[in-house]
Design an enzyme around this catalytic site. Structure first.
Site, short mmCIF file in Angstrom:
data_model
loop_
_atom_site.label_atom_id
_atom_site.label_comp_id
_atom_site.label_asym_id
_atom_site.label_seq_id
_atom_site.Cartn_x
_atom_site.Cartn_y
_atom_site.Cartn_z
N LYS A 50 2.75 11.39 6.75
CA LYS A 50 1.93 11.20 7.94
C LYS A 50 2.49 11.93 9.17
O LYS A 50 2.23 13.10 9.35
CB LYS A 50 1.70 9.72 8.20
CG LYS A 50 0.84 9.05 7.11
CD LYS A 50 0.27 7.74 7.53
CE LYS A 50 -0.49 7.06 6.39
NZ LYS A 50 -1.71 7.78 5.99
N ASP B 281 9.48 2.99 1.65
CA ASP B 281 8.28 3.74 2.01
C ASP B 281 8.09 3.63 3.52
O ASP B 281 7.57 2.63 4.02
CB ASP B 281 7.08 3.19 1.26
CG ASP B 281 5.78 3.94 1.58
OD1 ASP B 281 5.74 4.65 2.59
OD2 ASP B 281 4.81 3.77 0.82
N PHE C 202 0.87 -1.18 0.00
CA PHE C 202 0.00 0.00 0.00
C PHE C 202 0.90 1.22 0.00
O PHE C 202 1.64 1.47 0.96
CB PHE C 202 -0.93 0.05 1.20
CG PHE C 202 -1.83 1.27 1.16
CD1 PHE C 202 -2.98 1.26 0.40
CD2 PHE C 202 -1.49 2.42 1.85
CE1 PHE C 202 -3.80 2.38 0.32
CE2 PHE C 202 -2.30 3.54 1.79
CZ PHE C 202 -3.46 3.53 1.02
#
Length: 387
Positions: free
Chosen positions: A245, A216, A131
């Site tokens: 984030k 990531d 993801f």
């Protein structure tokens, strides 16, 4: 849910009106322990005083100039974030998906201009179950049918291999491979931990074949797993960190890629940009986030409290599997119950968490959580599983 919004989310039936630290309060005044922390966007909890102070101070000065002009917060943010990652330079954006897209562009241009891959032939290897965001390019190499159904045609140039399988990775590398793009720990898939030594093996294969390792760390980075980056668990340094984030402290969206000059200098004026990326407000908050991490306090908290969480979850009945790294856990519910049903029951018991992929629940409390709150989380989950 309002009739005026797209139905692209199916939220729990709770409406939050206020929050502080590890707790949120709904419109009826009921308090809940936040065990999701905005998918790690709220690593430092809600309304951390240092982050609010940085934001308030900057709001009274300047919030946006665009990168058409210089501003006095940019260099400080760039220098401190690069130093935190042990790299030369950063390229700031806004969302995690934008940062992933930036990393893809960097890898491809590096492949053509540095490695010498023939024009338009570059490939990037990704992992099954990944993801990395929801842009059309990114969902094109997702294995989640809900994310990709009816959004094609998709961008070519990606090869997917099983997560954690070094033999499959090596077999997939060829002369067109410019990068591997992996989550050190797969978050949306359910906090899926790789086999021991996998990150070290990925680093070695990339070195052997002149391939960039792009990590990531949007969910796994910035203290969540007990180190600044999840790659630190094997003392592995990727060529490119992808961050987001928690970099915005739960205040503003901030993302970035961080790399050395041999990669970053493939970008030239006009080749990439963002109206809001690297704006003064984002840089002020991002700098405060980096300052919080520079002390090591939050990484240490995640390690210590993560052990408490892991020990507590291991003692619970009603779970088929438990995966924990720092203050990040994926649990698989037994007995045919869905993760969504359990999360609804947890909500009624005063704890907010989020399901993923059927029977799996992710737990990611803010790093400001206390021992008592971790014990409350485990006890509440135990009661719900036993009910």
């Amino acid at each position: 849910m309002t009739d005026h919004a797209a139905h692209n989310y199916s939220p729990l039936p709770v409406t939050i009106a206020d929050a502080r630290g590890a707790w949120v309060t709904d419109v009826e005044g009921r308090r809940y322990l936040d065990a999701l922390a905005g998918y790690s966007a709220l690593n430092f909890g809600h309304r951390h005083p240092d982050l609010l102070a940085a934001a308030h101070a900057q709001l009274d000065r300047v919030t946006l100039t665009s990168r058409a002009f210089r501003h006095d917060r940019f260099d400080v943010f760039a220098e401190r974030l690069a130093a935190l990652a042990g790299k030369d330079a950063i390229l700031p954006m806004n969302t995690g998906a934008e940062a992933v897209e930036t990393a893809i562009k960097a890898a491809r241009r590096w492949g053509y201009r540095v490695k010498g891959v023939p024009a338009d032939q570059a490939t990037i290897i990704v992992a099954d179950g990944n993801f990395h965001g929801r842009t059309t390019t990114i969902v094109g190499f997702s294995s989640d049918e809900d994310a990709r159904a009816d959004f094609g045609p998709f961008t070519p140039g990606f090869v997917s291999v099983p997560h954690g399988d070094l033999d499959a990775l090596e077999a997939a590398i060829d002369d067109t491979t410019v990068a591997v793009l992996f989550e050190p720990i797969q978050g949306e898939a359910g906090v899926v931990l790789p086999p021991d030594g996998w990150l070290t093996g990925v680093r070695q294969l990339c070195d052997d074949h002149d391939v960039l390792f792009v990590a990531d760390e949007i969910q796994s980075g910035l203290g969540r797993t007990g180190h600044t980056f999840a790659c630190d668990h094997e003392a592995v340094e990727p060529d490119v960190y992808v961050l987001g984030k928690a970099l915005g402290g739960g205040v503003v969206p901030v993302s970035a890629i961080v790399a050395n000059r041999d990669v970053m200098d493939v970008f030239t004026p006009g080749s990439h940009g963002s109206t809001f990326g690297g704006n003064p407000l984002a840089c002020a908050v991002g700098t405060a986030v980096v300052d919080l991490l520079s002390t090591g306090e939050f990484q240490a908290r995640a390690r210590a409290l993560g052990k408490l969480l892991a020990d507590g979850l291991a003692d619970l009945d009603g779970l088929d599997a438990v995966r924990v790294r720092g203050l990040w856990a994926g649990i698989d519910v037994a007995g045919g119950r869905t993760g969504k049903d359990v999360c609804v029951e947890l909500m009624h018991a005063g704890v907010l968490a989020k399901d993923t992929h059927g029977s799996t629940i992710r737990l990611a409390p803010p790093l400001v959580v206390t021992e008592d709150e971790i014990e409350l989380l485990v006890a509440t989950l135990g009661d719900v599983l036993a009910g």
